[in-house]
Design a protein around this motif. Structure first.
Motif, PDB file in Angstrom:
ATOM      1  N   PRO A 146      69.722  88.868  49.508  1.00 27.81           N
ATOM      2  CA  PRO A 146      69.352  87.747  50.385  1.00 27.81           C
ATOM      3  C   PRO A 146      69.693  87.979  51.848  1.00 27.81           C
ATOM      4  CG  PRO A 146      70.425  86.948  48.398  1.00 27.81           C
ATOM      5  CD  PRO A 146      70.582  88.438  48.395  1.00 27.81           C
ATOM      6  N   TRP A 147      70.779  88.696  52.098  1.00 25.69           N
ATOM      7  CA  TRP A 147      71.194  88.971  53.472  1.00 25.69           C
ATOM      8  C   TRP A 147      70.264  89.972  54.148  1.00 25.69           C
ATOM      9  CZ3 TRP A 147      75.328  92.819  55.269  1.00 25.69           C
ATOM     10  CH2 TRP A 147      75.661  92.587  56.606  1.00 25.69           C
ATOM     11  N   LEU A 148      69.659  90.879  53.366  1.00 29.34           N
ATOM     12  CA  LEU A 148      68.787  91.913  53.910  1.00 29.34           C
ATOM     13  C   LEU A 148      67.371  91.414  54.164  1.00 29.34           C
ATOM     14  CD1 LEU A 148      69.911  94.887  51.621  1.00 29.34           C
ATOM     15  CD2 LEU A 148      70.710  94.346  53.932  1.00 29.34           C
ATOM     16  N   VAL A 149      67.001  90.301  53.534  1.00 32.23           N
ATOM     17  CA  VAL A 149      65.648  89.770  53.688  1.00 32.23           C
ATOM     18  C   VAL A 149      65.521  89.073  55.036  1.00 32.23           C
ATOM     19  CG1 VAL A 149      63.945  88.167  52.734  1.00 32.23           C
ATOM     20  CG2 VAL A 149      65.414  89.487  51.196  1.00 32.23           C
ATOM     21  N   PRO A 150      64.447  89.337  55.808  1.00 35.70           N
ATOM     22  CA  PRO A 150      64.264  88.660  57.110  1.00 35.70           C
ATOM     23  C   PRO A 150      64.211  87.144  56.962  1.00 35.70           C
ATOM     24  CG  PRO A 150      62.750  90.513  56.883  1.00 35.70           C
ATOM     25  CD  PRO A 150      63.408  90.342  55.543  1.00 35.70           C
ATOM     26  N   GLY A 151      64.649  86.445  58.005  1.00 41.70           N
ATOM     27  CA  GLY A 151      64.725  84.994  57.963  1.00 41.70           C
ATOM     28  C   GLY A 151      63.393  84.318  57.699  1.00 41.70           C
ATOM     29  N   VAL A 152      62.303  84.858  58.247  1.00 45.61           N
ATOM     30  CA  VAL A 152      60.982  84.257  58.038  1.00 45.61           C
ATOM     31  C   VAL A 152      60.579  84.364  56.569  1.00 45.61           C
ATOM     32  CG1 VAL A 152      58.531  84.394  58.635  1.00 45.61           C
ATOM     33  CG2 VAL A 152      60.270  84.689  60.412  1.00 45.61           C
ATOM     34  N   VAL A 153      60.873  85.508  55.950  1.00 47.67           N
ATOM     35  CA  VAL A 153      60.562  85.686  54.529  1.00 47.67           C
ATOM     36  C   VAL A 153      61.396  84.723  53.686  1.00 47.67           C
ATOM     37  CG1 VAL A 153      60.544  87.327  52.614  1.00 47.67           C
ATOM     38  CG2 VAL A 153      59.950  88.096  54.916  1.00 47.67           C
ATOM     39  N   VAL A 154      62.668  84.575  54.034  1.00 47.62           N
ATOM     40  CA  VAL A 154      63.530  83.615  53.340  1.00 47.62           C
ATOM     41  C   VAL A 154      62.940  82.209  53.453  1.00 47.62           C
ATOM     42  CG1 VAL A 154      65.797  82.504  53.359  1.00 47.62           C
ATOM     43  CG2 VAL A 154      65.626  84.983  53.633  1.00 47.62           C
ATOM     44  N   SER A 155      62.448  81.867  54.623  1.00 44.87           N
ATOM     45  CA  SER A 155      61.876  80.541  54.851  1.00 44.87           C
ATOM     46  C   SER A 155      60.667  80.294  53.956  1.00 44.87           C
ATOM     47  CB  SER A 155      61.476  80.386  56.319  1.00 44.87           C
ATOM     48  OG  SER A 155      62.575  80.593  57.171  1.00 44.87           O
ATOM     49  N   PHE A 156      59.762  81.270  53.873  1.00 46.40           N
ATOM     50  CA  PHE A 156      58.575  81.099  53.031  1.00 46.40           C
ATOM     51  C   PHE A 156      58.942  81.043  51.554  1.00 46.40           C
ATOM     52  CE2 PHE A 156      56.164  82.570  56.784  1.00 46.40           C
ATOM     53  CZ  PHE A 156      55.188  81.586  56.794  1.00 46.40           C
ATOM     54  N   LEU A 157      59.961  81.791  51.158  1.00 51.06           N
ATOM     55  CA  LEU A 157      60.416  81.741  49.774  1.00 51.06           C
ATOM     56  C   LEU A 157      60.913  80.339  49.415  1.00 51.06           C
ATOM     57  CD1 LEU A 157      61.315  83.001  47.071  1.00 51.06           C
ATOM     58  CD2 LEU A 157      63.445  83.663  48.191  1.00 51.06           C
ATOM     59  N   TRP A 158      61.759  79.772  50.269  1.00 51.89           N
ATOM     60  CA  TRP A 158      62.304  78.445  49.991  1.00 51.89           C
ATOM     61  C   TRP A 158      61.284  77.341  50.241  1.00 51.89           C
ATOM     62  CZ3 TRP A 158      66.523  77.185  47.352  1.00 51.89           C
ATOM     63  CH2 TRP A 158      67.438  78.202  47.094  1.00 51.89           C
ATOM     64  N   MET A 159      60.290  77.606  51.068  1.00 51.23           N
ATOM     65  CA  MET A 159      59.194  76.652  51.229  1.00 51.23           C
ATOM     66  C   MET A 159      58.437  76.501  49.917  1.00 51.23           C
ATOM     67  SD  MET A 159      56.166  76.743  54.083  1.00 51.23           S
ATOM     68  CE  MET A 159      57.362  77.032  55.398  1.00 51.23           C
ATOM     69  N   GLN A 218      73.479  78.518  66.842  1.00 52.77           N
ATOM     70  CA  GLN A 218      72.303  78.906  67.617  1.00 52.77           C
ATOM     71  C   GLN A 218      71.154  79.387  66.722  1.00 52.77           C
ATOM     72  OE1 GLN A 218      73.129  82.441  69.996  1.00 52.77           O
ATOM     73  NE2 GLN A 218      74.941  82.861  68.764  1.00 52.77           N
ATOM     74  N   HIS A 219      71.205  79.030  65.451  1.00 57.29           N
ATOM     75  CA  HIS A 219      70.181  79.504  64.516  1.00 57.29           C
ATOM     76  C   HIS A 219      68.840  78.826  64.780  1.00 57.29           C
ATOM     77  CE1 HIS A 219      68.774  81.454  60.886  1.00 57.29           C
ATOM     78  NE2 HIS A 219      68.191  80.313  60.547  1.00 57.29           N
ATOM     79  N   PHE A 220      67.758  79.583  64.575  1.00 58.02           N
ATOM     80  CA  PHE A 220      66.428  79.068  64.897  1.00 58.02           C
ATOM     81  C   PHE A 220      65.384  79.281  63.798  1.00 58.02           C
ATOM     82  CE2 PHE A 220      62.172  79.879  66.622  1.00 58.02           C
ATOM     83  CZ  PHE A 220      61.904  78.667  67.237  1.00 58.02           C
ATOM     84  N   ASP A 221      65.260  80.511  63.296  1.00 54.80           N
ATOM     85  CA  ASP A 221      64.064  80.873  62.537  1.00 54.80           C
ATOM     86  C   ASP A 221      63.864  80.082  61.240  1.00 54.80           C
ATOM     87  OD1 ASP A 221      66.243  82.101  61.414  1.00 54.80           O
ATOM     88  OD2 ASP A 221      65.387  84.107  61.331  1.00 54.80           O
ATOM     89  N   ILE A 222      64.894  79.951  60.404  1.00 52.76           N
ATOM     90  CA  ILE A 222      64.712  79.259  59.124  1.00 52.76           C
ATOM     91  C   ILE A 222      64.381  77.785  59.347  1.00 52.76           C
ATOM     92  CG2 ILE A 222      65.939  78.461  57.061  1.00 52.76           C
ATOM     93  CD1 ILE A 222      67.256  81.152  56.870  1.00 52.76           C
ATOM     94  N   ILE A 223      65.071  77.151  60.304  1.00 48.52           N
ATOM     95  CA  ILE A 223      64.786  75.739  60.581  1.00 48.52           C
ATOM     96  C   ILE A 223      63.353  75.575  61.064  1.00 48.52           C
ATOM     97  CG2 ILE A 223      65.455  73.713  61.925  1.00 48.52           C
ATOM     98  CD1 ILE A 223      68.203  74.953  62.276  1.00 48.52           C
ATOM     99  N   TYR A 224      62.943  76.429  61.993  1.00 47.98           N
ATOM    100  CA  TYR A 224      61.624  76.256  62.599  1.00 47.98           C
ATOM    101  C   TYR A 224      60.497  76.523  61.606  1.00 47.98           C
ATOM    102  CZ  TYR A 224      57.979  76.212  66.097  1.00 47.98           C
ATOM    103  OH  TYR A 224      56.855  75.887  66.807  1.00 47.98           O
ATOM    104  N   VAL A 225      60.648  77.549  60.777  1.00 45.11           N
ATOM    105  CA  VAL A 225      59.587  77.876  59.824  1.00 45.11           C
ATOM    106  C   VAL A 225      59.518  76.838  58.707  1.00 45.11           C
ATOM    107  CG1 VAL A 225      58.767  79.587  58.160  1.00 45.11           C
ATOM    108  CG2 VAL A 225      59.719  80.335  60.339  1.00 45.11           C
TER     109      VAL A 225
END
Length: 282
Positions: A102-115, A217-224
């Motif tokens: 999970p740590w190695l997966v990019p944040g955008v990919v994590v976002s789509f997975l949890w979406m 300062q996190h952005f990507d997971i919240i925004y996606v």
């Protein structure tokens, strides 16, 4: 002179990529400036006053909720897994490697997975909870559940890093201390709080501080996942600055919000540096 020449390329890159954009954005906080209209007008501290009177406290509260949730939850999970992997269980190295995924997966990919997991129509979360009597939920579309869903997604991505750092700390604790305490009649819980935690207290503090700063300062997971919605319920400083500048086209207000955000981050960094210096003195 040779040392200076070695440093110059890195400093030049830092100045172009980081220093100039940062200073430019902070200067914008004192001007009324639009992304789509030419020119700008100096307004002093008016933008900062407007931001403070608008929804600054709401953004601060929601940022702190997200930051605390995504710091404490992965710490608890990571610490529990680190304690488990620190024992002589078969296949611990394999488990350790798998847990890092999970740590190695990019944040955008994590976002789509949890979406997909939180999808109201065909999501895995509803499929698991429905047989238990829980009615299907639109997890990412309801103000009451959206922040929880975002925190869960970020926790899943963050816990492996904490697990690795805490596991490294646990492996530095001398086994002789545990053996001596066990001979004196100390149980597992007593040894954990009297030996393990004090021995790796410095690592625990640094891990929590670093994770808190990064999540602040996190952005990507919240925004996606939510884009700061629904109804602004997951909006943080990071998403608000982006929305204000590039969707609202108001660079002045975005710069003012970014300036206040930077001041809060600098306070956190000062705490981190002081904590690190105290650890080095030990």
């Amino acid at each position: 002179m040779f040392a200076v020449l070695l440093v110059v390329p890195g400093m030049a890159l830092m100045a172009v990529v980081v220093a100039y954009p940062l200073v430019s954005a902070l200067v914008t906080a004192f001007f009324r400036q639009s992304l789509v209209l030419p020119g700008r007008e100096f307004v002093g501290f008016q933008n900062i006053v407007d931001v403070l009177q608008d929804d600054f406290l709401r953004l601060l509260w929601q940022t702190l909720v997200f930051t605390l949730g995504t710091t404490i939850a992965p710490f608890v999970i990571g610490f529990a897994l680190a304690l488990a992997l620190n024992t002589q269980i078969r296949g611990s190295k394999v488990f350790r490697g798998l847990m890092l995924i999970p740590w190695l997966v990019p944040g955008v990919v994590v976002s789509f997975l949890w979406m997909w997991i939180f999808n109201a129509n065909y999501g895995v979360m509803n499929a698991i909870l429905e047989p238990l009597g829980v009615s299907p939920q639109a997890w990412l579309a309801q103000p009451g559940t959206a922040m929880f869903a975002v925190i869960v997604a970020k926790t899943w991505q963050s816990f492996p890093w904490m697990m690795v750092m805490l596991l490294a700390g646990l492996q530095t604790v001398p086994k002789e201390l545990h053996e001596a305490a066990e001979m004196d009649g100390a149980g597992t819980v007593r040894r954990f709080f009297s030996i393990t935690v004090p021995q790796i207290g410095g690592i625990i503090g640094l891990v929590l501080l670093l994770e808190f700063i990064w999540n602040f300062q996190h952005f990507d997971i919240i925004y996606v996942l939510t884009g700061g919605g629904p109804a602004g319920s997951t909006e943080t400083f990071a998403t608000s600055v982006y929305e204000t500048a590039f969707h609202g086209f108001d660079l002045g207000h975005a710069g003012a919000l970014g300036l206040l955000w930077l001041i809060l981050l600098m306070a956190l960094v000062v705490v981190y540096v002081r904590f690190s210096e105290r650890g080095e003195k030990r």
